[in-house]
Design a protein around this motif. Structure first.
Motif, short mmCIF file in Angstrom:
data_model
loop_
_atom_site.label_atom_id
_atom_site.label_comp_id
_atom_site.label_asym_id
_atom_site.label_seq_id
_atom_site.Cartn_x
_atom_site.Cartn_y
_atom_site.Cartn_z
N THR A 74 6.55 -5.77 -14.01
CA THR A 74 7.56 -4.71 -14.00
C THR A 74 6.91 -3.33 -13.92
O THR A 74 7.32 -2.48 -13.12
N ALA A 75 5.88 -3.12 -14.74
CA ALA A 75 5.18 -1.83 -14.73
C ALA A 75 4.56 -1.56 -13.37
O ALA A 75 4.64 -0.45 -12.83
N GLY A 76 3.94 -2.59 -12.78
CA GLY A 76 3.33 -2.43 -11.46
C GLY A 76 4.36 -2.16 -10.38
O GLY A 76 4.15 -1.30 -9.51
N SER A 77 5.48 -2.87 -10.43
CA SER A 77 6.53 -2.70 -9.42
C SER A 77 7.14 -1.32 -9.49
O SER A 77 7.33 -0.65 -8.45
N VAL A 78 7.44 -0.86 -10.71
CA VAL A 78 8.02 0.47 -10.88
C VAL A 78 7.03 1.55 -10.43
O VAL A 78 7.39 2.50 -9.72
N GLY A 79 5.76 1.39 -10.84
CA GLY A 79 4.74 2.36 -10.47
C GLY A 79 4.56 2.44 -8.96
O GLY A 79 4.50 3.54 -8.39
N LEU A 80 4.51 1.28 -8.29
CA LEU A 80 4.34 1.28 -6.84
C LEU A 80 5.56 1.86 -6.13
O LEU A 80 5.43 2.57 -5.12
N ALA A 81 6.75 1.59 -6.65
CA ALA A 81 7.97 2.13 -6.05
C ALA A 81 7.95 3.66 -6.12
O ALA A 81 8.29 4.35 -5.14
N ILE A 82 7.55 4.19 -7.26
CA ILE A 82 7.48 5.64 -7.44
C ILE A 82 6.43 6.25 -6.52
O ILE A 82 6.66 7.25 -5.84
N MET A 83 5.22 5.64 -6.49
CA MET A 83 4.15 6.15 -5.65
C MET A 83 4.52 6.10 -4.17
O MET A 83 4.23 7.03 -3.41
N THR A 84 5.18 5.02 -3.75
CA THR A 84 5.58 4.89 -2.35
C THR A 84 6.57 5.98 -1.96
O THR A 84 6.43 6.63 -0.91
N ALA A 85 7.57 6.20 -2.81
CA ALA A 85 8.57 7.23 -2.53
C ALA A 85 7.93 8.62 -2.44
O ALA A 85 8.20 9.40 -1.52
N MET A 86 7.05 8.93 -3.41
CA MET A 86 6.39 10.23 -3.42
C MET A 86 5.51 10.42 -2.19
O MET A 86 5.45 11.51 -1.61
N ASN A 87 4.82 9.37 -1.78
CA ASN A 87 3.91 9.49 -0.65
C ASN A 87 4.64 9.56 0.69
O ASN A 87 4.15 10.18 1.63
N ILE A 88 5.81 8.94 0.79
CA ILE A 88 6.61 9.07 2.01
C ILE A 88 7.08 10.51 2.16
O ILE A 88 7.02 11.10 3.25
N VAL A 89 7.55 11.10 1.06
CA VAL A 89 7.99 12.50 1.08
C VAL A 89 6.83 13.41 1.44
O VAL A 89 6.97 14.33 2.26
#
Length: 251
Positions: A202-217
């Protein structure tokens, strides 16, 4: 590494990057950057971290290639130390921003740092997923060019050939070492979900989701600023997001 060693390494890292920041303050600063000397020192310190950890992350797989085959349980002291050093840097940078910049200007990076410190902390304290954390630190290879981009802009060198070359290398390494790395990490986590405890998954999934969104922006901002807009100067400056560590930017 035992807990005391982790704390000592992270604490030493905090002290080291504080010394780097102080050292930068003793060096000449471009006149155009004098209006925000703190930011100049902060970005130069971040560049130092990216240079060190980007090279270190590659060496981790070169020195201990077995880690590439088992990112969960296999790692070396060399790799464990890298993640601990990076935790120290992110703690230092978090405190530096809290003490020197308005929250409204830095909340994205503060949130990013909190996520990274938490995920890396799980790895070093449990002794598992260290290899996964080292993969995440490969994004620092791109961060070198992100930080250099901002340094050139602060030094009023955004119109030169060096800036244009750096922009192209920055975009290329962004795709290879940020977007591709995050995509690979997400795929790895999904494929290995049966081998990862629910909390860590869960921690990894949430962290990756946040990082992916920030990096797309961030990718869109870079593309718009350096390739899709006219050469007119951009007056507004904002700090850039960073991958597991990441860069700062102006738009």
């Amino acid at each position: 590494m035992e807990l005391n060693s982790v704390l000592l390494t992270a604490g030493g890292s905090i002290g080291f990057f504080k010394l780097v920041n102080c050292g930068v303050s003793k060096l000449p600063i471009p006149e155009s950057a004098c209006r925000n000397a703190w930011k100049w020192r902060n970005v130069c310190t971040s560049l130092t971290h990216s240079l060190i950890t980007g090279i270190w992350a590659v060496l981790c797989f070169f020195v201990h290639p077995q880690m590439a085959e088992d990112l969960i349980g296999t790692h070396s002291v060399f790799s464990h130390a890298l993640v601990s050093v990076s935790i120290g840097y992110f703690i230092y940078d978090f405190l530096d921003m809290v003490l020197n910049q308005k929250m409204i200007l830095s909340w994205e990076l503060l949130f990013h740092h909190t996520v990274v410190i938490s995920c890396f902390g799980i790895a070093v304290l449990t002794g598992r997923y260290v290899g996964f954390a080292v993969v995440a630190l490969l994004v620092e290879i791109n961060s070198v060019f992100l930080h250099l981009r901002q340094i050139l802009r602060m030094a009023s060198l955004a119109a030169g050939d060096l800036y244009r070359i750096n922009s192209m290398v920055n975009l290329g390494t962004y795709v290879v070492f940020r977007i591709n790395t995050l995509a690979w990490m997400t795929r790895w986590l999904v494929l290995n979900r049966d081998n990862v405890p629910l909390f860590s998954y869960t921690a990894g999934s949430v962290g990756l989701a946040i990082m992916t969104a920030m990096n797309i922006v961030l990718f869109y901002r870079l593309l718009r600023s350096d390739f899709l807009k006219s050469s007119a100067p951009m007056p507004t400056e904002v700090k850039e997001s960073r991958g597991q560590g990441e860069g700062k930017k102006e738009t």
